[in-house]
Design an enzyme around this catalytic site. Structure first.
Site, short mmCIF file in Angstrom:
data_model
loop_
_atom_site.label_atom_id
_atom_site.label_comp_id
_atom_site.label_asym_id
_atom_site.label_seq_id
_atom_site.Cartn_x
_atom_site.Cartn_y
_atom_site.Cartn_z
N GLN A 163 0.97 -1.14 0.07
CA GLN A 163 0.08 -0.13 0.03
C GLN A 163 0.98 1.22 0.11
OE1 GLN A 163 -3.69 -0.77 0.23
NE2 GLN A 163 -2.65 -2.36 -0.64
N GLY A 195 -11.75 2.26 4.58
CA GLY A 195 -10.93 1.42 3.65
C GLY A 195 -10.11 2.24 2.74
N HIS A 196 -9.07 1.45 2.10
CA HIS A 196 -8.17 2.35 1.26
C HIS A 196 -8.74 2.68 -0.02
CE1 HIS A 196 -6.96 -1.87 -0.79
NE2 HIS A 196 -8.24 -1.87 -0.99
N ASN A 197 -8.23 4.07 -0.43
CA ASN A 197 -8.62 4.57 -1.47
C ASN A 197 -10.12 5.06 -1.68
OD1 ASN A 197 -6.40 2.40 -2.99
ND2 ASN A 197 -6.14 4.52 -3.63
N SER A 211 -12.16 1.89 -2.01
CA SER A 211 -12.53 2.43 -3.37
C SER A 211 -13.89 2.83 -3.25
CB SER A 211 -12.19 1.53 -4.39
OG SER A 211 -10.59 1.30 -4.13
#
Length: 358
Positions: free
Chosen positions: A210, A251-253, A271
């Site tokens: 990441q 969460g990521h993004n 995302s």
């Protein structure tokens, strides 16, 4: 410290009805306030309490003031939004009552020599500041805060005890991050590398590095033990004036639009994009790779599995009911397919009988 109503209005605005020289020293609820305290009416259903309150003055809007049977002899500050006025006034009282922390770096802190720390910043006990960090004016880092390499913290921000900000993150001005929050930990990204099926399946999950960061705009508040994952390649983005409650997972993004509020225990998968001025209720779950438009409201415990592009209120949670009623409803739900088949059979029989008569 007490202030006259005149002094309060000079700073915060509003119109005084009553004694401009009356002094108040703090705030209290309508049903508990005394003569030296200021109360507020935000909901007209509590209008009767204004008639009986002992408060030295009441924040009220003009429409509600006009409904009072006997406003004479009491003091009011008339403002279009008493609740927001109360919030600003309460913050001012707290700021004045809170002892100012000693500027500088505590002897027990560990600060890399390459870090840039403003002279007005407060670096508390056992804080760790790694290489290349930039900390702005009047930033306060409480005990045991960790700030990873290359991170930037904007002026006026306050990180409470045990906050961890990983490397390469950016916090805007006046950020508030409560105890135990983690910003910039790895997103949940793993590539499957398996061969075969069932018991013969071999292989493993391969971790995806990441390498993005977390970018947080100005005036954002993040609750205790909330986690915001760093992006896989681009940053996770929290725009200006977003307010996030305790125990929220982002969460990521993800991208959270400006002025959105997220209540406790919500989980937002990677995302996902949430628009501006949205309201996400407690324990809401939002699937990954979906988009919520501006002004979307999702009520508590709802599950969002697809995009909601249009503004509006969305609900999927089942409200609590009597246990026996729930059991009956659950039994019906389990048999819906059988009931559907019976209804289709009955409709076919009726149609056939009607055809025979014709």
């Amino acid at each position: 410290m007490a202030f006259t109503l005149e002094e309060i209005v000079q700073r915060f605005g509003g119109e005084i009805v009553g004694d401009r020289a009356h002094r108040v020293g703090n705030l209290a609820p309508l049903d508990q306030a005394g003569p030296d305290q200021l109360a507020f009416l935000a909901n007209p259903k509590y209008l009767a309490q204004v008639e009986t309150t002992r408060a030295g003055a009441v924040l009220i809007n003009a429409a509600d003031l006009a409904k009072l049977a006997s406003p004479d002899g009491r003091n009011f500050i008339v403002t279009p939004n008493p609740y927001a006025y109360f919030a600003r006034l309460a913050q001012a009282f707290i700021d004045m009552a809170t002892p100012k922390a000693k500027r500088g770096v505590h002897p027990s802190a560990t600060v890399d020599s390459s870090a840039q720390i403003a002279a007005t910043a407060v670096i508390g006990p056992n804080v760790t500041v790694e290489a290349g960090v930039a900390i702005g004016e009047n930033v306060r880092l409480d005990a045991n805060v960790f700030v990873g390499r290359g991170t930037t913290i904007g002026a006026g921000s306050h990180l409470y005890p045990n906050v961890a900000v990983y490397h390469g993150c950016r916090l805007g001005e006046r950020a508030i991050v409560h105890a135990g929050a983690v910003i910039g930990s790895d997103g949940f990204g793993f590539a499957p590398d398996f061969v075969g099926d069932g018991d013969a399946r071999t292989g493993s999950w391969v971790k995806i590095p990441q390498v993005g960061g977390v970018s947080i705009g100005p005036d954002v508040e993040i609750g205790a033990n909330t986690t915001i994952d760093r992006g896989a390649m681009a940053d996770t983005v929290i725009e200006e004036c977003v307010k996030i409650d305790n125990l929220v997972q982002i969460g990521h993004n993800c991208k959270i639009g400006a002025y959105t509020v997220i209540a406790g225990c919500a989980g937002i998968a990677g995302s996902t994009t949430i628009g501006r001025h949205c309201m996400i209720g407690g324990a809401v779950g939002i699937a990954g790779h979906v988009t919520l438009g501006d002004y979307v409201i999702v009520t508590a415990k709802s599950g969002v599995s697809k995009s909601l592009p249009k503004a509006g209120i969305y609900t999927s949670a089942f409200p609590a009911v009597d246990h026996a009623d729930w059991n009956r409803s659950a039994a019906l739900m389990r048999n819906l397919d059988k009931l559907r088949d019976r209804i289709k059979a009955l409709e076919a029989a009726v149609a056939s009988a009607s055809g025979d008569k014709a």
